[in-house]
Design an enzyme around this catalytic site. Structure first.
Site, PDB file in Angstrom:
ATOM      1  N   HIS A  75      22.701 -21.356  50.080  1.00 48.97           N
ATOM      2  CA  HIS A  75      21.843 -22.667  49.827  1.00 48.97           C
ATOM      3  C   HIS A  75      22.716 -23.689  49.296  1.00 48.97           C
ATOM      4  O   HIS A  75      22.650 -24.842  49.464  1.00 48.97           O
ATOM      5  CB  HIS A  75      20.703 -22.632  48.897  1.00 48.97           C
ATOM      6  CG  HIS A  75      19.524 -21.855  49.653  1.00 48.97           C
ATOM      7  ND1 HIS A  75      18.431 -22.515  49.854  1.00 48.97           N
ATOM      8  CD2 HIS A  75      19.445 -20.689  50.336  1.00 48.97           C
ATOM      9  CE1 HIS A  75      17.506 -21.453  50.576  1.00 48.97           C
ATOM     10  NE2 HIS A  75      18.235 -20.472  50.922  1.00 48.97           N
ATOM     11  N   ASP A  76      23.999 -23.336  48.408  1.00 47.37           N
ATOM     12  CA  ASP A  76      24.829 -24.219  47.975  1.00 47.37           C
ATOM     13  C   ASP A  76      25.690 -24.539  49.007  1.00 47.37           C
ATOM     14  O   ASP A  76      26.217 -25.646  49.348  1.00 47.37           O
ATOM     15  CB  ASP A  76      25.506 -23.804  46.629  1.00 47.37           C
ATOM     16  CG  ASP A  76      26.543 -24.598  46.159  1.00 47.37           C
ATOM     17  OD1 ASP A  76      26.334 -25.777  45.790  1.00 47.37           O
ATOM     18  OD2 ASP A  76      27.660 -23.942  45.884  1.00 47.37           O
ATOM     19  N   ASP A  96      30.239 -26.293  46.349  1.00 43.27           N
ATOM     20  CA  ASP A  96      30.871 -27.133  45.446  1.00 43.27           C
ATOM     21  C   ASP A  96      29.960 -26.990  44.057  1.00 43.27           C
ATOM     22  O   ASP A  96      30.178 -27.589  43.098  1.00 43.27           O
ATOM     23  CB  ASP A  96      31.232 -28.507  45.689  1.00 43.27           C
ATOM     24  CG  ASP A  96      29.632 -29.343  46.021  1.00 43.27           C
ATOM     25  OD1 ASP A  96      28.488 -28.563  46.133  1.00 43.27           O
ATOM     26  OD2 ASP A  96      29.643 -30.518  46.379  1.00 43.27           O
ATOM     27  N   SER A  98      26.866 -28.029  43.527  1.00 42.34           N
ATOM     28  CA  SER A  98      26.031 -29.201  43.376  1.00 42.34           C
ATOM     29  C   SER A  98      24.367 -28.696  43.118  1.00 42.34           C
ATOM     30  O   SER A  98      24.003 -29.253  42.353  1.00 42.34           O
ATOM     31  CB  SER A  98      26.095 -30.111  44.618  1.00 42.34           C
ATOM     32  OG  SER A  98      25.475 -29.386  45.629  1.00 42.34           O
ATOM     33  N   HIS A 204      19.778 -10.936  54.631  1.00 42.98           N
ATOM     34  CA  HIS A 204      18.380 -10.493  54.698  1.00 42.98           C
ATOM     35  C   HIS A 204      18.243  -8.861  54.235  1.00 42.98           C
ATOM     36  O   HIS A 204      17.297  -8.473  54.054  1.00 42.98           O
ATOM     37  CB  HIS A 204      17.700 -10.918  55.698  1.00 42.98           C
ATOM     38  CG  HIS A 204      17.527 -12.578  55.669  1.00 42.98           C
ATOM     39  ND1 HIS A 204      16.715 -13.232  56.632  1.00 42.98           N
ATOM     40  CD2 HIS A 204      17.857 -13.563  54.668  1.00 42.98           C
ATOM     41  CE1 HIS A 204      16.878 -14.561  56.189  1.00 42.98           C
ATOM     42  NE2 HIS A 204      17.832 -14.558  55.139  1.00 42.98           N
ATOM     43  N   SER A 205      19.454  -8.192  54.585  1.00 43.62           N
ATOM     44  CA  SER A 205      19.343  -6.860  54.291  1.00 43.62           C
ATOM     45  C   SER A 205      19.032  -6.447  52.943  1.00 43.62           C
ATOM     46  O   SER A 205      18.647  -5.460  52.639  1.00 43.62           O
ATOM     47  CB  SER A 205      20.762  -6.061  54.949  1.00 43.62           C
ATOM     48  OG  SER A 205      20.502  -4.635  54.370  1.00 43.62           O
ATOM     49  N   ASP A 222      13.080  -5.876  54.593  1.00 48.95           N
ATOM     50  CA  ASP A 222      13.215  -4.480  55.254  1.00 48.95           C
ATOM     51  C   ASP A 222      12.986  -3.393  54.219  1.00 48.95           C
ATOM     52  O   ASP A 222      12.769  -3.617  53.108  1.00 48.95           O
ATOM     53  CB  ASP A 222      14.531  -4.169  56.092  1.00 48.95           C
ATOM     54  CG  ASP A 222      15.605  -3.942  55.043  1.00 48.95           C
ATOM     55  OD1 ASP A 222      15.373  -3.762  53.895  1.00 48.95           O
ATOM     56  OD2 ASP A 222      16.904  -3.915  55.440  1.00 48.95           O
ATOM     57  N   ASP A 229      22.693  -2.682  54.657  1.00 50.98           N
ATOM     58  CA  ASP A 229      22.591  -1.760  56.048  1.00 50.98           C
ATOM     59  C   ASP A 229      22.049  -2.301  57.210  1.00 50.98           C
ATOM     60  O   ASP A 229      21.779  -3.533  56.817  1.00 50.98           O
ATOM     61  CB  ASP A 229      21.911  -0.278  55.689  1.00 50.98           C
ATOM     62  CG  ASP A 229      20.567  -0.448  55.450  1.00 50.98           C
ATOM     63  OD1 ASP A 229      19.827  -1.600  55.672  1.00 50.98           O
ATOM     64  OD2 ASP A 229      19.980   0.483  54.970  1.00 50.98           O
TER      65      ASP A 229
END
EC number: 1.11.1.14
Length: 372
Positions: A75-76, A96, A98, A204-205, A222, A229
């Protein structure tokens, strides 16, 4: 030179350097703890490592704080838009820091909801050790991943100047965005293509959701959220049957297992003709998963930066443990078979997997960080 071209050049240079390492005497610096690094300035990060492993990650666990630290990196970093800059607008600074410096602004953006808790937990370490927020976010994310068995050897570079203004809103993809919207967004951010988008989603694992369904927190993507994995790529292709909580939430679709959440964007990217085969390619292919994610994580953490001006401190990042030997790299959860797969890749058949024995798999929630 565009970022992606520059990054490719740096990667090639690093590869050539490694290939010739046997013929070159490498200069190493010895730190006070007896460990050696390629640059003496990296030694200070061992103190940061010991501190966050004990006091942020609870002895090096791949738990909620680790998951949120990994999410914070994305997200940064992704909050950068050369397209906006071309229009004469500020397009964000990428990786950076922020989101930590201007957390009262950026954590209020809709896609960043919930990140205020991990920012609050990380800030004292930044102040204590006198490092820049951007560097710390990248470092904590790399260390967090190293705590998850099966993760690649993570890279970490220092040399990020602190952000001077917040990133604009609207640059972080949302779970309810279309595949076109998300592909266009990552392409703008770093000239990433649709395949590299899939590589990013490997994170997202080892992840869970706290804010999509307001009635329940700590829902994993998951059944193995503590292991890096390819189960995420298996289970997102299984037919959804129910919601783990209230249902009907924006950006959520039915998931295949009790206690597991599926966001709309993962569901659609797994089934889009442009991304489905790359998605399937990670099933039962741990080496590809590791190699591709190692590359894309470093690329993300250098968005908005000049890699030539950065210092490689990857020596400080621990090596993750292997996946437990009692588990195959990919499998069908108990109660699921090939008949439950909604295969979208038209080029190759779905890999042959075994089904774990026992009653139908039910996924346990992950307790969120304190204050969540």
């Amino acid at each position: 030179m565009a970022f992606k071209q520059l990054f490719a050049a740096i990667s090639l240079a690093l590869s050539l350097s490694a290939a010739n390492a046997a013929a070159v005497i490498e200069k190493r610096a010895t730190c006070s703890n007896g460990k050696t690094v390629g640059d003496a300035s990296c030694c200070a990060w061992f103190d940061v490592l010991d501190d966050i492993q004990q006091n942020l990650f609870h002895g090096g666990q791949c738990g909620a704080e680790a998951h949120e630290s990994i999410r914070l990196v994305f997200h940064d970093s992704i909050a950068i838009s050369p397209a906006m800059e071309a229009q004469g607008k500020f397009g964000g600074g990428g990786a950076d820091g922020s989101i930590m410096i201007f957390d009262d602004i950026e954590t209020a953006f809709h896609p960043n909801i919930g990140l205020d808790e991990i920012v609050k937990l990380q800030k004292p370490f930044v102040q204590k050790h006198g490092v820049t927020p951007g560097a710390f976010i990248a470092f904590a994310g790399a260390v967090a991943l190293s705590n998850c068995p099966g993760a690649p050897q993570m890279n970490f570079f220092t040399g990020r100047a602190p952000a001077t203004q917040p990133a604009p809103d609207g640059l972080v993809p949302e779970p309810f965005h279309t595949v076109d919207q998300i592909i266009n967004r990552v392409n703008d951010a770093g000239e990433f293509d649709e395949l590299e988008l899939v590589w990013m989603l490997s994170a997202h694992s080892v992840a869970a959701v706290n804010d999509v369904d307001p009635t329940v927190q700590g829902l994993p993507f998951d059944s193995t959220p503590g292991i890096f994995d390819s189960q995420f790529f298996v289970e997102t292709q299984l037919r959804g049957t129910a919601f783990p909580g209230s249902g009907g939430n924006q950006g959520e679709v039915e998931s295949p297992l009790p206690g597991e959440i599926r966001i709309q964007s993962d569901h659609t990217i797994a089934r889009d003709s442009r991304t489905a085969c790359e998605w399937q390619s990670f099933v039962n292919n741990q080496s590809k998963l590791v190699d591709d994610f190692q590359f894309i994580f470093l690329a993300l953490t250098q968005l908005g930066q000049d890699p030539n001006a950065m210092t490689d401190c990857s020596d400080v990042i621990p090596q993750s443990k292997p996946i437990p030997g009692n588990l195959p790299f990919s499998f069908f959860p108990a109660g699921k078979t090939i008949k439950d797969v909604e295969q979208a890749c038209a080029e190759t058949p779905f890999p042959t997997l075994t089904t774990l024995p026992g009653p139908e798999t039910s996924v346990q929630r992950i307790p969120p960080p304190p204050g969540a």
